[in-house]
Design a protein around this motif. Structure first.
Motif, PDB file in Angstrom:
ATOM      1  N   SER A  39       0.839  -1.194   0.000  1.00  9.02           N
ATOM      2  CA  SER A  39       0.000   0.000   0.000  1.00  9.02           C
ATOM      3  C   SER A  39       0.877   1.248   0.000  1.00  9.02           C
ATOM      4  CB  SER A  39      -0.907   0.022   1.230  1.00  9.02           C
ATOM      5  OG  SER A  39      -1.472   1.308   1.420  1.00  9.02           O
ATOM      6  N   THR A  41       0.110   4.261   0.714  1.00  7.40           N
ATOM      7  CA  THR A  41      -0.172   5.077   1.895  1.00  7.40           C
ATOM      8  C   THR A  41       0.565   4.539   3.115  1.00  7.40           C
ATOM      9  OG1 THR A  41      -2.358   5.653   1.040  1.00  7.40           O
ATOM     10  CG2 THR A  41      -1.989   5.972   3.402  1.00  7.40           C
ATOM     11  N   LEU A  42       0.519   3.216   3.336  1.00  5.30           N
ATOM     12  CA  LEU A  42       1.182   2.643   4.505  1.00  5.30           C
ATOM     13  C   LEU A  42       2.697   2.733   4.397  1.00  5.30           C
ATOM     14  CD1 LEU A  42      -1.055  -0.514   5.156  1.00  5.30           C
ATOM     15  CD2 LEU A  42      -1.037   1.660   6.408  1.00  5.30           C
ATOM     16  N   SER A  44       4.357   5.001   2.805  1.00  5.57           N
ATOM     17  CA  SER A  44       4.752   6.407   2.969  1.00  5.57           C
ATOM     18  C   SER A  44       4.759   6.834   4.432  1.00  5.57           C
ATOM     19  CB  SER A  44       3.801   7.318   2.181  1.00  5.57           C
ATOM     20  OG  SER A  44       2.510   7.352   2.760  1.00  5.57           O
ATOM     21  N   LEU A  45       4.052   6.100   5.297  1.00  2.32           N
ATOM     22  CA  LEU A  45       4.062   6.437   6.718  1.00  2.32           C
ATOM     23  C   LEU A  45       5.446   6.286   7.346  1.00  2.32           C
ATOM     24  CD1 LEU A  45       0.719   4.849   8.025  1.00  2.32           C
ATOM     25  CD2 LEU A  45       1.223   7.271   7.599  1.00  2.32           C
ATOM     26  N   VAL A 237       7.261   7.201  -2.039  1.00  2.00           N
ATOM     27  CA  VAL A 237       6.631   6.184  -2.898  1.00  2.00           C
ATOM     28  C   VAL A 237       7.574   5.699  -3.998  1.00  2.00           C
ATOM     29  CG1 VAL A 237       4.315   7.039  -2.448  1.00  2.00           C
ATOM     30  CG2 VAL A 237       5.587   7.954  -4.392  1.00  2.00           C
ATOM     31  N   ALA A 361       3.233  11.761   3.521  1.00  2.00           N
ATOM     32  CA  ALA A 361       1.857  11.260   3.569  1.00  2.00           C
ATOM     33  C   ALA A 361       1.090  11.655   2.310  1.00  2.00           C
ATOM     34  CB  ALA A 361       1.161  11.804   4.814  1.00  2.00           C
ATOM     35  N   GLY A 364       1.914   9.480  -0.636  1.00  2.00           N
ATOM     36  CA  GLY A 364       1.232   8.197  -0.578  1.00  2.00           C
ATOM     37  C   GLY A 364      -0.221   8.292  -0.993  1.00  2.00           C
ATOM     38  N   VAL A 365      -0.900   9.349  -0.541  1.00  2.00           N
ATOM     39  CA  VAL A 365      -2.317   9.523  -0.880  1.00  2.00           C
ATOM     40  C   VAL A 365      -2.492   9.770  -2.375  1.00  2.00           C
ATOM     41  CG1 VAL A 365      -4.323  11.006  -0.545  1.00  2.00           C
ATOM     42  CG2 VAL A 365      -2.953  10.312   1.428  1.00  2.00           C
ATOM     43  N   GLU A 368      -1.931   6.633  -4.243  1.00  2.00           N
ATOM     44  CA  GLU A 368      -3.060   5.711  -4.050  1.00  2.00           C
ATOM     45  C   GLU A 368      -4.234   6.086  -4.938  1.00  2.00           C
ATOM     46  OE1 GLU A 368      -3.799   2.321  -2.297  1.00  2.00           O
ATOM     47  OE2 GLU A 368      -2.807   3.491  -0.727  1.00  2.00           O
TER      48      GLU A 368
END
Length: 415
Positions: A39, A41-42, A44-45, A237, A361, A364-365, A368
């Motif tokens: 993922s 998003t995950l 990128s955390l 990413v 973040a 990542g969004v 996604e």
């Protein structure tokens, strides 16, 4: 190194070890995350967790650097993160490692990094003569790049495959050794006339007023903030673009580590050549030219996703990126009064790095929702806008031939 002195030698050696630890953790953590989830998003955390402490703690860490002995702050920060990562190593060896433990480890190591890095940049002018600052920063930057990328990155790639727990264990040992080396620095590194004991918010407010009222520092800080926000989104990413069977480039984890090694090779040359380039082309033109080149190069792995283009591009990223960092750090150390150095540096770094967790973040969004290509190209666009803004803000200060261009310090006198 001889002219820079014994204390600088200990500081330089400690920097090399701590940045080797940084490199293992910086590359190893997202590679471990990719083995746990695909993922964006995950993943990128991980980048967000590493940089979030700058947003929360930078101002307070800077105020402490101006009140306390800066060397002691660095020693304690290194020893604390060594102990924290040793605990995480034990948990990982027991098979308890998961994405959330990984994020917690990166976050806590980032907290210690804020205090260690701000004190390190403030202690350097107390360690070497003023005329040697750019040279000393070049040596420090070289040690950082060799540790962070040249050695740390490929080691991280190997550890992820062979012994995942060592992604935390090796940095724990290195941070501990870095902290102990600092004990070899002679003398005290507390300001001779530290700020009066007043509420910390008053110290912080004074630093913010100084930074915002200084045209050069303000412009550089805003530009650095935009560049770091965009780069954080890009590289948060980029590992998905580069690594794995479903990626566009198709690298193995170890090959991804070699990319950062290529970056480090260039960075070593960039760090050592920064002073000479500024003398020939002028400090501002060299800095803005480096930022512009770095931004344009971000497009290369997107347009031509191949290892044959990625590695040479990484070398060029290193050359121009490291040269720019040396010039910016040296300028800040010259422009900021000694009694404000820790606090104004922290305010600068807050603006410069505070957007990184948001950028990571956001990257990542966007990836996604709109795909990796949109995230990478969008980040590049933000970088180009930032470079245009700083050139517009500062270029009117310059006239005459390139070789007679004033330094950033000279410009500040007419602010």
């Amino acid at each position: 190194m001889a002219r820079l002195g014994r204390s600088f030698a200990f500081l330089w050696s400690s920097t090399g070890l701590s940045n080797l630890a940084d490199g293992i953790l910086k590359i190893g953590a997202p590679l471990l995350a990719v083995t746990m989830t695909r993922s964006p998003t995950l993943v990128s955390l991980v980048g967000a967790a590493a940089t979030l402490p700058w947003l929360v703690l930078a101002l307070h860490a800077g105020a402490i650097a101006d009140r306390a002995d800066r060397r002691r702050v660095m020693v304690r920060a290194n020893l604390v993160r060594a102990a924290l990562l040793a605990c995480v190593t034990a948990l990982a060896a027991l098979g308890l490692l998961n994405l959330w433990l990984l994020l917690a480890a990166v976050l806590l190591a980032g907290v210690c990094e804020v205090f260690a890095d701000l004190s390190a940049q403030s202690v350097l002018p107390m360690t070497v003569p003023g005329g040697e600052l750019t040279r000393a920063n070049g040596r420090v930057s070289t040690a950082q790049m060799i540790g962070n990328d040249f050695v740390g990155a490929p080691v991280a790639g190997l550890l992820v495959v062979a012994l995942p727990a060592a992604v935390f264990g090796a940095p724990a040992v290195l941070y501990g050794a870095a902290g102990l080396l600092l004990l070899g620095m002679r003398g005290t590194y507390r300001l001779p006339d530290p700020p009066a004991r007043r509420p910390m918010r008053a110290d912080i407010a004074e630093a913010l007023r100084y930074l915002w009222g200084h045209r050069i520092l303000r412009s550089l800080a805003i530009t650095a903030g935009l560049l770091n926000l965009a780069n954080a989104g890009y590289f948060a990413v980029f590992v998905l673009w580069a690594v794995g069977d479903g990626s566009r480039i198709g690298l193995e984890p170890g090959e991804y580590g070699l990319m950062t090694t290529a970056f480090a090779v260039g960075a070593v040359f960039g760090s050592l050549l920064a002073d000479r380039a500024a003398a020939v082309f002028g400090e501002l033109r060299t800095l803005v030219g480096n930022w512009l080149t770095t931004s344009v190069l971000l497009l290369v792995p997107v347009v031509v996703p191949s290892p044959w283009t990625l590695y040479p591009t990484a070398v060029l990223w290193g050359v121009v990126g490291a040269a720019g960092n040396v010039l910016v750090i040296s300028a800040r150390q010259r422009l900021i009064p000694a009694g404000l150095l820790g606090r104004v540096n922290s305010a600068y770094r807050l603006i410069g790095m505070g957007g990184m967790p948001l950028g990571a973040a956001l990257g990542g969004v966007v990836a996604e929702l709109a795909g990796l290509t949109a995230a990478l190209v969008g980040a590049t666009g933000v970088c180009l806008v930032a470079v245009g803004l700083v050139w517009r803000a500062l270029s009117d200060q310059f006239s005459g031939p390139l070789t007679s261009e004033p330094t950033l310090s000279d410009i500040s006198r007419s602010r």
